[in-house]
Motif scaffolding. Sequence first.
Motif, PDB file in Angstrom:
ATOM      1  N   LEU A  18     -69.574  38.760 -73.223  1.00  0.00           N
ATOM      2  CA  LEU A  18     -69.692  38.142 -74.248  1.00  0.00           C
ATOM      3  C   LEU A  18     -69.494  39.100 -75.895  1.00  0.00           C
ATOM      4  N   ARG A  19     -69.121  40.005 -75.283  1.00  0.00           N
ATOM      5  CA  ARG A  19     -68.710  41.094 -76.249  1.00  0.00           C
ATOM      6  C   ARG A  19     -67.191  41.425 -77.152  1.00  0.00           C
ATOM      7  N   ARG A  20     -66.704  40.656 -76.456  1.00  0.00           N
ATOM      8  CA  ARG A  20     -64.990  40.740 -77.361  1.00  0.00           C
ATOM      9  C   ARG A  20     -64.608  39.112 -77.017  1.00  0.00           C
ATOM     10  N   VAL A  21     -65.735  38.152 -77.202  1.00  0.00           N
ATOM     11  CA  VAL A  21     -65.418  36.448 -76.912  1.00  0.00           C
ATOM     12  C   VAL A  21     -64.837  36.048 -78.541  1.00  0.00           C
ATOM     13  N   SER A  22     -64.364  35.106 -78.763  1.00  0.00           N
ATOM     14  CA  SER A  22     -64.170  34.681 -79.742  1.00  0.00           C
ATOM     15  C   SER A  22     -65.577  34.219 -80.404  1.00  0.00           C
ATOM     16  N   PRO A  23     -65.869  33.620 -81.707  1.00  0.00           N
ATOM     17  CA  PRO A  23     -67.120  33.780 -82.491  1.00  0.00           C
ATOM     18  C   PRO A  23     -66.586  31.698 -82.615  1.00  0.00           C
ATOM     19  N   HIS A  24     -65.740  31.643 -82.206  1.00  0.00           N
ATOM     20  CA  HIS A  24     -65.527  30.437 -82.948  1.00  0.00           C
ATOM     21  C   HIS A  24     -65.412  29.128 -81.445  1.00  0.00           C
ATOM     22  N   PRO A  25     -66.172  28.180 -81.981  1.00  0.00           N
ATOM     23  CA  PRO A  25     -66.698  27.087 -80.309  1.00  0.00           C
ATOM     24  C   PRO A  25     -64.926  26.595 -80.696  1.00  0.00           C
ATOM     25  N   PRO A  26     -65.228  25.623 -78.845  1.00  0.00           N
ATOM     26  CA  PRO A  26     -63.489  24.756 -78.521  1.00  0.00           C
ATOM     27  C   PRO A  26     -63.963  23.792 -79.091  1.00  0.00           C
ATOM     28  N   ASN A  27     -62.650  23.274 -79.046  1.00  0.00           N
ATOM     29  CA  ASN A  27     -62.549  21.992 -79.657  1.00  0.00           C
ATOM     30  C   ASN A  27     -63.515  20.903 -79.162  1.00  0.00           C
ATOM     31  N   ALA A  28     -63.510  19.823 -79.342  1.00  0.00           N
ATOM     32  CA  ALA A  28     -64.205  18.606 -78.623  1.00  0.00           C
ATOM     33  C   ALA A  28     -63.673  18.358 -77.880  1.00  0.00           C
ATOM     34  N   ALA A  29     -62.661  18.314 -77.131  1.00  0.00           N
ATOM     35  CA  ALA A  29     -62.353  18.070 -75.992  1.00  0.00           C
ATOM     36  C   ALA A  29     -62.611  18.549 -75.001  1.00  0.00           C
ATOM     37  N   VAL A  30     -62.041  20.569 -75.423  1.00  0.00           N
ATOM     38  CA  VAL A  30     -62.393  21.201 -74.683  1.00  0.00           C
ATOM     39  C   VAL A  30     -64.266  21.541 -74.425  1.00  0.00           C
ATOM     40  N   ARG A  31     -64.782  21.639 -75.078  1.00  0.00           N
ATOM     41  CA  ARG A  31     -66.063  21.511 -75.125  1.00  0.00           C
ATOM     42  C   ARG A  31     -66.560  20.832 -74.100  1.00  0.00           C
TER      43      ARG A  31
END
Length: 406
Positions: A170-183
């Motif tokens: 998780l260290r280099r993972v984006s801190p932003h959540p995916p959009n609704a469809a991808v989620r």
Amino acid sequence: MNARWNREAAITELHRDLHWFLSSAAVHSSLPTIVDELWDLPPGFRQRMLAAHLLVHPRTRYALHAAVDVLRRMPPRAIRQVEEHRGHVAGPVLWQRTATRRIATADPTLFVTQPTTRTWNTPATALIRSSLLRIQWLLALYPPDGTTGIAVEIREVSDLVQDLLGDRKLRRVSPHPPNAAVRSAVIRRMPSIGDLALVGDAAQRIINGEEESTLADALLGNVLAPGKDDQLFELWTGLTILRRLRSLGATVIAGPWDSAVSSRHFAEIEFSGRSYFLEWQRSYWSTPVFKGPGRYATALRAADLNVSSLRPDFLLYDEDGTRAVLVEVKFSAREEHSPDRAGTIDCLAYQHDLETASERPNDVVSLVVASSTTATSSTGEICIADPDALRSSEAVVDQLLGPTSA
């Protein structure tokens, strides 16, 4: 009969009654405003209370443990991306593109390659990390200080969150959540991540102040439940009295929870064309139907002591000032203790104190609600009731509203 009060059953009743109680007051304001005024909460307390509620909620711990298991089994994703290198080769060379770039840059040492890279920066891990960061914000709002009670539970959650955020995946993972469809696609494929996402959503609502549903959940959970049985029994008694009156056809309104109103009743009651007011933990001298000072205050003043006043647990009186009921609530888990007798002594003290009142209702009686008693409930100067009698005895109703209430 020697009925005993049961904490677990009372909590169930209290949750239902408290939900109704607050809902009836919601016509005056929003639920957060009602809660702030009901408990006189200092600024920021409600948000910290909600943070604590979410952090110790069983679903939060379950979701964090599920995330640990998901990360442990999650393989990296292989991606191929075009890169340029000078003087060395990394991965398969794309010779046609290399030749084109060498001509364009006049650099014979340039190579265009397409290596395979292993990464954990996926929509699933982005959803996990963003949810963890929201929970981490709540931990900053309610740091797990202390060594007992809720602090211990929050510290365990804090340790889980920190361990997860420190995981190499998780260290280099984006801190932003995916959009609704991808989620939605991620959650369909990996339902365990959905549990953590729901906790993250609740945390975000607390952060944004969009907390109506979370606040209701907290109120019906354990955060605001009185910690001691005697406190819980007292609140249960007040709400049970209101429930009993409602069952007879009375209209019961909580509040009013209006900051412009200096005198707040625990409830206002309309029954058979008459209005009644129920007070909680207020001296009878502070109500309009009694004028003091009373024998207790007089004795203190004569002894040059700080003057205070006696205060029953509840006080019910009608709008005309013709009748008042002093309600004393007594709890004891000890077999040898007699809460009914202790309550009777207190009520006799109230009655004695009121004998010198310059103004008082014509009819002043008392109701003792004891966690356990063998007494038979009957009307008179003092009526004694156990939990079952409070819910079912006609004598209790007569004591509260007068013998003509039936």
